[in-house]
Design a protein around this motif. Structure first.
Motif, PDB file in Angstrom:
ATOM      1  N   SER A 158       0.831  -1.217   0.000  1.00 30.37           N
ATOM      2  CA  SER A 158       0.000   0.000   0.000  1.00 30.37           C
ATOM      3  C   SER A 158       0.864   1.264   0.000  1.00 30.37           C
ATOM      4  CB  SER A 158      -0.930   0.006   1.220  1.00 30.37           C
ATOM      5  OG  SER A 158      -0.153   0.169   2.397  1.00 30.37           O
ATOM      6  N   GLY A 159       2.193   1.115   0.050  1.00 33.47           N
ATOM      7  CA  GLY A 159       3.088   2.284   0.107  1.00 33.47           C
ATOM      8  C   GLY A 159       3.085   3.063  -1.203  1.00 33.47           C
ATOM      9  N   VAL A 160       2.986   4.382  -1.107  1.00 33.14           N
ATOM     10  CA  VAL A 160       2.931   5.211  -2.318  1.00 33.14           C
ATOM     11  C   VAL A 160       4.134   6.149  -2.374  1.00 33.14           C
ATOM     12  CG1 VAL A 160       1.560   6.842  -3.668  1.00 33.14           C
ATOM     13  CG2 VAL A 160       0.411   5.133  -2.269  1.00 33.14           C
ATOM     14  N   ILE A 161       4.654   6.303  -3.589  1.00 31.02           N
ATOM     15  CA  ILE A 161       5.844   7.121  -3.870  1.00 31.02           C
ATOM     16  C   ILE A 161       5.416   8.312  -4.737  1.00 31.02           C
ATOM     17  CG2 ILE A 161       8.027   7.066  -5.167  1.00 31.02           C
ATOM     18  CD1 ILE A 161       8.014   3.996  -4.329  1.00 31.02           C
ATOM     19  N   TYR A 162       5.930   9.482  -4.424  1.00 28.27           N
ATOM     20  CA  TYR A 162       5.564  10.700  -5.151  1.00 28.27           C
ATOM     21  C   TYR A 162       6.802  11.264  -5.850  1.00 28.27           C
ATOM     22  CZ  TYR A 162       1.613  10.058  -2.137  1.00 28.27           C
ATOM     23  OH  TYR A 162       0.549   9.493  -1.490  1.00 28.27           O
ATOM     24  N   PHE A 194       9.114  23.868 -14.210  1.00 23.44           N
ATOM     25  CA  PHE A 194       9.259  22.395 -14.194  1.00 23.44           C
ATOM     26  C   PHE A 194       9.658  21.839 -12.823  1.00 23.44           C
ATOM     27  CE2 PHE A 194       9.984  23.965 -18.508  1.00 23.44           C
ATOM     28  CZ  PHE A 194       8.977  23.298 -19.173  1.00 23.44           C
ATOM     29  N   ARG A 195       9.247  22.527 -11.746  1.00 18.53           N
ATOM     30  CA  ARG A 195       9.522  22.058 -10.379  1.00 18.53           C
ATOM     31  C   ARG A 195       8.251  21.470  -9.776  1.00 18.53           C
ATOM     32  NH1 ARG A 195      11.487  27.671  -8.143  1.00 18.53           N
ATOM     33  NH2 ARG A 195       9.371  28.015  -8.904  1.00 18.53           N
ATOM     34  N   MET A 196       8.421  20.474  -8.944  1.00 19.10           N
ATOM     35  CA  MET A 196       7.271  19.793  -8.353  1.00 19.10           C
ATOM     36  C   MET A 196       6.384  20.799  -7.626  1.00 19.10           C
ATOM     37  SD  MET A 196       7.010  16.536  -5.732  1.00 19.10           S
ATOM     38  CE  MET A 196       8.474  15.735  -6.228  1.00 19.10           C
ATOM     39  N   ARG A 197       5.065  20.691  -7.874  1.00 17.46           N
ATOM     40  CA  ARG A 197       4.131  21.622  -7.232  1.00 17.46           C
ATOM     41  C   ARG A 197       3.730  21.093  -5.861  1.00 17.46           C
ATOM     42  NH1 ARG A 197      -0.640  22.236 -11.060  1.00 17.46           N
ATOM     43  NH2 ARG A 197      -1.619  22.374  -9.028  1.00 17.46           N
ATOM     44  N   ILE A 198       4.027  21.907  -4.852  1.00 16.32           N
ATOM     45  CA  ILE A 198       3.767  21.504  -3.473  1.00 16.32           C
ATOM     46  C   ILE A 198       2.266  21.302  -3.242  1.00 16.32           C
ATOM     47  CG2 ILE A 198       3.910  22.292  -1.068  1.00 16.32           C
ATOM     48  CD1 ILE A 198       6.632  21.678  -2.017  1.00 16.32           C
ATOM     49  N   ASP A 199       1.439  22.217  -3.807  1.00 13.44           N
ATOM     50  CA  ASP A 199      -0.013  22.098  -3.577  1.00 13.44           C
ATOM     51  C   ASP A 199      -0.531  20.788  -4.172  1.00 13.44           C
ATOM     52  OD1 ASP A 199       0.577  23.068  -6.147  1.00 13.44           O
ATOM     53  OD2 ASP A 199      -1.417  23.922  -6.389  1.00 13.44           O
ATOM     54  N   ALA A 200      -0.052  20.444  -5.353  1.00 16.20           N
ATOM     55  CA  ALA A 200      -0.521  19.217  -6.006  1.00 16.20           C
ATOM     56  C   ALA A 200      -0.039  17.988  -5.241  1.00 16.20           C
ATOM     57  CB  ALA A 200      -0.013  19.171  -7.441  1.00 16.20           C
ATOM     58  N   LEU A 201       1.175  18.080  -4.705  1.00 12.63           N
ATOM     59  CA  LEU A 201       1.716  16.958  -3.930  1.00 12.63           C
ATOM     60  C   LEU A 201       0.882  16.750  -2.660  1.00 12.63           C
ATOM     61  CD1 LEU A 201       3.857  14.861  -3.160  1.00 12.63           C
ATOM     62  CD2 LEU A 201       5.261  16.723  -2.266  1.00 12.63           C
ATOM     63  N   GLU A 202       0.614  17.833  -1.972  1.00 10.61           N
ATOM     64  CA  GLU A 202      -0.146  17.724  -0.724  1.00 10.61           C
ATOM     65  C   GLU A 202      -1.539  17.147  -1.006  1.00 10.61           C
ATOM     66  OE1 GLU A 202       0.677  20.941   1.881  1.00 10.61           O
ATOM     67  OE2 GLU A 202       0.456  19.443   3.477  1.00 10.61           O
ATOM     68  N   ALA A 203      -2.145  17.591  -2.104  1.00 11.39           N
ATOM     69  CA  ALA A 203      -3.483  17.089  -2.456  1.00 11.39           C
ATOM     70  C   ALA A 203      -3.414  15.583  -2.740  1.00 11.39           C
ATOM     71  CB  ALA A 203      -4.015  17.844  -3.668  1.00 11.39           C
ATOM     72  N   ALA A 204      -2.382  15.159  -3.463  1.00 12.59           N
ATOM     73  CA  ALA A 204      -2.266  13.736  -3.822  1.00 12.59           C
ATOM     74  C   ALA A 204      -2.075  12.882  -2.563  1.00 12.59           C
ATOM     75  CB  ALA A 204      -1.096  13.531  -4.783  1.00 12.59           C
ATOM     76  N   ILE A 205      -1.286  13.394  -1.622  1.00  6.76           N
ATOM     77  CA  ILE A 205      -1.057  12.654  -0.373  1.00  6.76           C
ATOM     78  C   ILE A 205      -2.388  12.492   0.369  1.00  6.76           C
ATOM     79  CG2 ILE A 205       0.035  12.806   1.923  1.00  6.76           C
ATOM     80  CD1 ILE A 205       2.425  14.209   0.499  1.00  6.76           C
ATOM     81  N   GLY A 206      -3.162  13.585   0.435  1.00  7.23           N
ATOM     82  CA  GLY A 206      -4.460  13.548   1.118  1.00  7.23           C
ATOM     83  C   GLY A 206      -5.400  12.528   0.471  1.00  7.23           C
ATOM     84  N   GLU A 207      -5.449  12.561  -0.858  1.00  6.40           N
ATOM     85  CA  GLU A 207      -6.344  11.622  -1.576  1.00  6.40           C
ATOM     86  C   GLU A 207      -5.940  10.177  -1.302  1.00  6.40           C
ATOM     87  OE1 GLU A 207      -6.214  12.649  -5.746  1.00  6.40           O
ATOM     88  OE2 GLU A 207      -6.905  14.683  -5.247  1.00  6.40           O
ATOM     89  N   ASP A 208      -4.636   9.923  -1.326  1.00  6.03           N
ATOM     90  CA  ASP A 208      -4.181   8.540  -1.099  1.00  6.03           C
ATOM     91  C   ASP A 208      -4.524   8.077   0.314  1.00  6.03           C
ATOM     92  OD1 ASP A 208      -3.237   7.872  -3.610  1.00  6.03           O
ATOM     93  OD2 ASP A 208      -1.322   8.887  -3.278  1.00  6.03           O
ATOM     94  N   GLU A 220      -7.013   9.061   2.098  1.00  2.89           N
ATOM     95  CA  GLU A 220      -8.456   8.786   2.142  1.00  2.89           C
ATOM     96  C   GLU A 220      -8.793   7.443   1.523  1.00  2.89           C
ATOM     97  OE1 GLU A 220     -10.870  11.928   0.575  1.00  2.89           O
ATOM     98  OE2 GLU A 220     -10.109  13.314   2.115  1.00  2.89           O
ATOM     99  N   ARG A 221      -7.993   7.055   0.528  1.00  2.00           N
ATOM    100  CA  ARG A 221      -8.259   5.759  -0.131  1.00  2.00           C
ATOM    101  C   ARG A 221      -7.654   4.596   0.634  1.00  2.00           C
ATOM    102  NH1 ARG A 221      -5.755   7.527  -5.534  1.00  2.00           N
ATOM    103  NH2 ARG A 221      -6.021   5.400  -6.292  1.00  2.00           N
ATOM    104  N   GLY A 222      -7.082   4.876   1.791  1.00  2.00           N
ATOM    105  CA  GLY A 222      -6.543   3.785   2.618  1.00  2.00           C
ATOM    106  C   GLY A 222      -5.133   3.374   2.221  1.00  2.00           C
ATOM    107  N   LEU A 223      -4.497   4.165   1.359  1.00  2.00           N
ATOM    108  CA  LEU A 223      -3.112   3.855   0.972  1.00  2.00           C
ATOM    109  C   LEU A 223      -2.145   4.484   1.979  1.00  2.00           C
ATOM    110  CD1 LEU A 223      -3.568   4.340  -2.866  1.00  2.00           C
ATOM    111  CD2 LEU A 223      -3.318   2.184  -1.623  1.00  2.00           C
TER     112      LEU A 223
END
Ligand SMILES: Cc1ncc(COP(=O)(O)O)c(C=O)c1O
Length: 474
Positions: free
Chosen positions: A171-175, A207-221, A223-226
């Motif tokens: 279930s581990g997720v990498i960003y 072309f730098r990683m977007r912090i807001d998008a990263l934080e949102a993705a972490i939150g979504e994951d 919530e999905r139990g990941l």
């Protein structure tokens, strides 16, 4: 039992003759590098199929073998050692390291186990400690030299996985950003993660990683139990040299309890320069860092490095031994590299870094790297002055991306036009540039990282770009 000859054991004079013969060819080759073509592989494609042969039962004269190598096989390749090689990520290949390899291979000591070669293991441990110092890591950091950045990224991912996730880690997720090097995703796969567990985070206009998008993705994951577990940031992407916002990522990783890994394979050794230290501020807060000496220290191919802030974590992930092995050291100052690395037997890689650093000092590398940063800035300034040229990625380090975008030419025609433009630049064979795609746009890049690339060669690059621009624009 009858006596046999032992031709594999060379006499002193045979060894001298062998090295002298090879050295003559090597030196002539290196001296002619500035005049050689930079990317003409046509004769190589013709020759390659003719080289396939069954196992040779009988030996051949060395002079003929050297002729084959130096006259026919080496020249028709990408000339990665040329000062004009501005493609992919160059490095050049220090001759001093080649000599170190000869010493390491001819003495053939076993440096994976401290007890087998304590003094040589210490020299390699010095090299790792110097890298930790360059990265701003604390004394308890440890690392290991790998064959390159890909295996270094993989080693970091495995270490993080073993530290932070249970045995069932699926279930581990990498960003990682949509600009990250593919070896991060490949490393995740080889570390056993399902393909869908690597999130591609969008990037900003530089072309730098977007912090807001990263934080949102972490939150979504979540919530999905990941289980969000690792951020793989880039300190110099391969596409454009972009440096992700490392300090903000370190804050975010701390807030969410994630492992922060930084792939600094391309950009990491710019830490030797003041400008690089400014650009990479925050890297010292990463849990693990990948550096690639065969890029930023100009070594011949075959040396990457992974550093882990908590050196014990690297050791915990790799320490296994067996009854037939000599005793391992229980002293963190006596490094058994086999206990910090997936490898057991391996080349003595440390010497190819140690020798040039000791011969020339870190200052020699710093000055080279400062020159490369300045050359990339110079290229960007001059390109900006050429009508119709658009800079798609300004240099954040020594890499930039641009294209020809003349007014009035529709967007859908620009990719084809730029392919033709790039082919014309490369056809002159004085420099070799390679393209990438940036948000669908075909973009030639200039990456300055060979220690042999100086102002004169950048002037040639700009002349060839200008000539191609004029030809394409008619
Ligand atoms: C940013 C980055 N990471 C990782 C790698 C992979 O390194 P290697 O080719 O040494 O395996 C590269 C190679 O160009 C790179 O540019």
């Amino acid at each position: 039992m009858t006596d046999i000859d032992h031709p594999l054991e060379l006499s002193a004079s045979e060894m001298r003759a062998l090295v002298a013969g090879a050295l003559d060819r090597i030196v002539a080759h290196i001296e002619s590098l500035p005049r050689q073509t930079v990317s003409d592989t046509r004769a190589g494609f013709e020759l390659a199929p003719r080289l396939a042969e069954p196992l040779p039962e009988e030996g051949s004269e060395i002079s003929g073998l050297l002729d084959l190598l130096f006259d026919r096989a080496v020249p028709p390749s990408f000339n990665t050692a040329s000062p004009g090689y501005l493609a992919y990520i160059p490095g050049g290949g220090l001759f001093q390291s080649a000599v170190a390899d000869l010493i390491a291979d001819a003495t053939n000591r076993y440096t994976s186990v401290y007890a087998a070669a304590p003094a040589l293991a210490q020299l390699e441990a010095n090299v790792v400690a110097w890298f930790c110092q360059i990265a701003g890591y604390p004394p308890e950091a440890r690392g290991t030299l790998t064959s390159g950045g890909s295996l270094a990224n993989w080693t970091a991912l495995v270490t993080a996985r073993r530290e932070r996730l249970p045995e069932n880690f699926l279930s581990g997720v990498i960003y990682a950003s949509d600009q990250s090097h593919y070896s991060v995703a490949k490393g995740a796969l080889l570390a056993g993660f399902p393909e869908g567990n690597v999130r591609e985070i969008p990037t900003d206009d530089r072309f730098r990683m977007r912090i807001d998008a990263l934080e949102a993705a972490i939150g979504e994951d979540r919530e999905r139990g990941l289980t969000p577990f690792l951020i793989a940031a880039a300190a110099g992407t391969t596409n454009t040299g972009a440096v992700d916002p490392l300090s903000e990522l370190a804050d975010l990783a701390a807030r969410h309890g994630l492992w922060l890994h930084v792939d600094a394979a391309y950009g990491g050794f710019f830490l030797l320069t003041e400008e690089g230290r400014r650009a990479l501020r925050g890297i010292e807060r990463a849990d693990s860092i990948v550096l690639d000496p065969h890029k930023g220290l100009f070594l011949p191919y075959g040396t990457g490095a992974v550093l882990v802030r908590d050196g014990e974590a690297l050791r915990r992930a790799h320490s296994l031994t067996a009854d037939y092995m000599p005793g391992m050291q229980n002293d963190p100052d006596r490094v058994d590299f086999s206990q910090y690395s997936p490898e057991l037997s391996r080349p003595f890689r440390g010497l190819r870094v140690w020798l040039p650093f000791k011969m020339h000092g870190a200052g020699a590398f710093r000055r080279e790297l400062e020159e490369k940063l300045a050359l990339a800035r110079m290229a960007a300034e001059r390109l900006r002055g050429m009508e119709g040229i658009e800079i798609l990625a300004e240099p954040q380090l020594s890499l930039l991306a641009f294209r020809l975008a003349p007014r009035g030419v529709p967007e859908e025609e620009l990719n084809g036009l730029n392919q033709r433009f790039l082919d014309l630049v490369n056809a002159r064979q004085r420099v070799y540039l390679t393209p990438t795609r940036l948000r669908g746009k075909f973009a030639p890049r200039i990456c300055v990282l060979s220690f042999r690339t100086h102002r004169e060669r950048m002037e040639m690059a700009l002349e060839d770009i200008e000539a191609a621009r004029r030809e394409v624009l008619g």
